[in-house]
Design an enzyme around this catalytic site. Structure first.
Site, short mmCIF file in Angstrom:
data_model
loop_
_atom_site.label_atom_id
_atom_site.label_comp_id
_atom_site.label_asym_id
_atom_site.label_seq_id
_atom_site.Cartn_x
_atom_site.Cartn_y
_atom_site.Cartn_z
N ARG A 181 1.50 8.82 4.23
CA ARG A 181 0.20 9.48 4.23
C ARG A 181 0.02 10.28 5.53
O ARG A 181 -0.53 11.37 5.51
CB ARG A 181 -0.93 8.46 4.07
CG ARG A 181 -0.97 7.81 2.70
CD ARG A 181 -2.20 6.95 2.53
NE ARG A 181 -3.41 7.75 2.53
CZ ARG A 181 -4.64 7.25 2.70
NH1 ARG A 181 -4.80 5.95 2.93
NH2 ARG A 181 -5.69 8.04 2.66
N CYS A 237 -8.19 5.68 10.55
CA CYS A 237 -7.48 5.47 9.29
C CYS A 237 -7.92 6.55 8.32
O CYS A 237 -8.30 7.64 8.72
CB CYS A 237 -7.72 4.05 8.76
SG CYS A 237 -9.46 3.68 8.43
#
Length: 239
Positions: A181, A237
Site C-alpha cells: 500500500r 496509517c
C-alpha cells in the site's frame, strides 16, 4: 494474559474493553457475543472511537463528548484500570489506549496477543445471553465518571504537514501501512494509491510476531532507531 487474569481476580477497579474490529468489516460484535473475556464490555471502534468519515479521513478522532460518553457507558471512572484487547494483534486495542492516554487517563493497558493469547493460555471465556448487549451475561456496568481531557499526546494535521514538505523543518514521516500500500502497488481501499512525499515505510505489523504478540522492547526500539534515528517522527496509517 496471566497478568490480566490476576488483575481481574484482584480487588482493583478494572474495566475490560473488547475492541475487536476488522477494516472493512464485518463488525466485531458477533465475535464478542459468541465469546469474550469474563466481565468484558463491548466497544465499537467505528462509532465510539472514531468520528464519521469526511474531511478528517475514514476514521478521524471522535468528538470529545462522544468518547467521554462511551467510556462512561462502559463504566470507566477516573481511578479505573482499563484493559483493552482485540482479536490478536492489538491494532484496534491500541487505538483505545491512545485515546484514553491522550484524554489524560494513564491507567490503561493493552492485552498482549489479544483474545487469541487469552484462549491459548487456557483462560476462561463467556458468551452473551442476548445478541445486542454490550456486556456479558452479568449485570451491565455501573456508569462511570470518566472526564476526558484531550490533548495530552502531540498531533499534527494534514495542512501543516503539507505546508512544511520540502522545508528544513519538515517532519520525519513514517507510513505504517503494509509495503504494497505504501508503494502503491496494491490499494484496496483508498481512491489514491502511494504515500505522502518523503515518508518512510515501517509497517505496524513489524511490531508484533506471527501470533500477534509484541516483540521485545529492545527489538522494537532498534527497528525505529534504524528507520528514523533520533528524530521526532510523525506516524500515519490509511485512516
Amino acid at each position: 494474559p496471566t497478568e490480566a487474569a490476576e488483575l481481574l481476580r484482584s480487588d482493583q477497579l478494572s474495566v475490560v474493553a473488547d475492541v475487536r474490529w476488522n477494516l472493512g468489516g464485518p463488525p466485531g460484535m458477533p465475535e464478542f457475543v459468541a465469546s469474550h473475556i469474563p466481565g468484558a464490555v463491548w466497544v465499537d471502534l467505528e462509532t465510539q472511537l472514531a468520528g464519521p468519515p469526511g474531511v478528517g479521513g475514514r476514521h478521524p478522532l471522535p468528538a470529545v463528548a462522544v468518547f467521554e460518553q462511551a467510556m462512561r457507558d462502559i463504566g470507566v471512572c477516573d481511578d479505573s484500570l482499563v484493559v483493552a484487547y482485540d482479536a490478536a494483534n492489538s491494532q484496534a486495542a491500541s487505538r483505545l489506549w491512545w485515546l484514553l492516554t491522550d484524554a489524560g487517563h494513564r491507567s490503561v493497558r493493552v492485552l498482549d496477543g489479544g483474545f487469541a493469547a487469552w484462549r491459548a493460555a487456557g483462560l476462561p471465556s463467556e458468551r452473551s445471553e442476548q445478541s445486542n448487549t454490550i456486556s456479558g451475561p452479568s449485570t451491565p456496568p455501573a456508569r462511570g465518571d470518566f472526564i476526558a481531557r484531550p490533548g495530552q499526546r502531540p498531533q499534527i494535521d494534514a495542512a501543516e504537514i503539507s505546508a512544511r514538505l520540502g522545508r528544513p523543518d519538515a517532519p520525519t514521516l513514517v507510513d505504517v501501512r503494509t509495503a504494497e500500500r505504501y508503494s502503491g502497488e496494491n490499494e484496496p481501499i483508498d481512491p489514491v494509491a502511494g504515500h505522502i512525499p518523503g515518508a518512510l515505510n515501517l509497517p505496524w505489523k513489524s511490531n508484533v510476531d506471527a501470533d500477534g504478540r509484541f516483540l521485545p522492547p529492545a527489538e522494537i526500539a532498534r527497528l525505529y532507531a534504524e528507520a528514523v534515528g533520533t528524530d521526532a517522527a510523525v506516524l500515519y496509517c490509511g485512516s
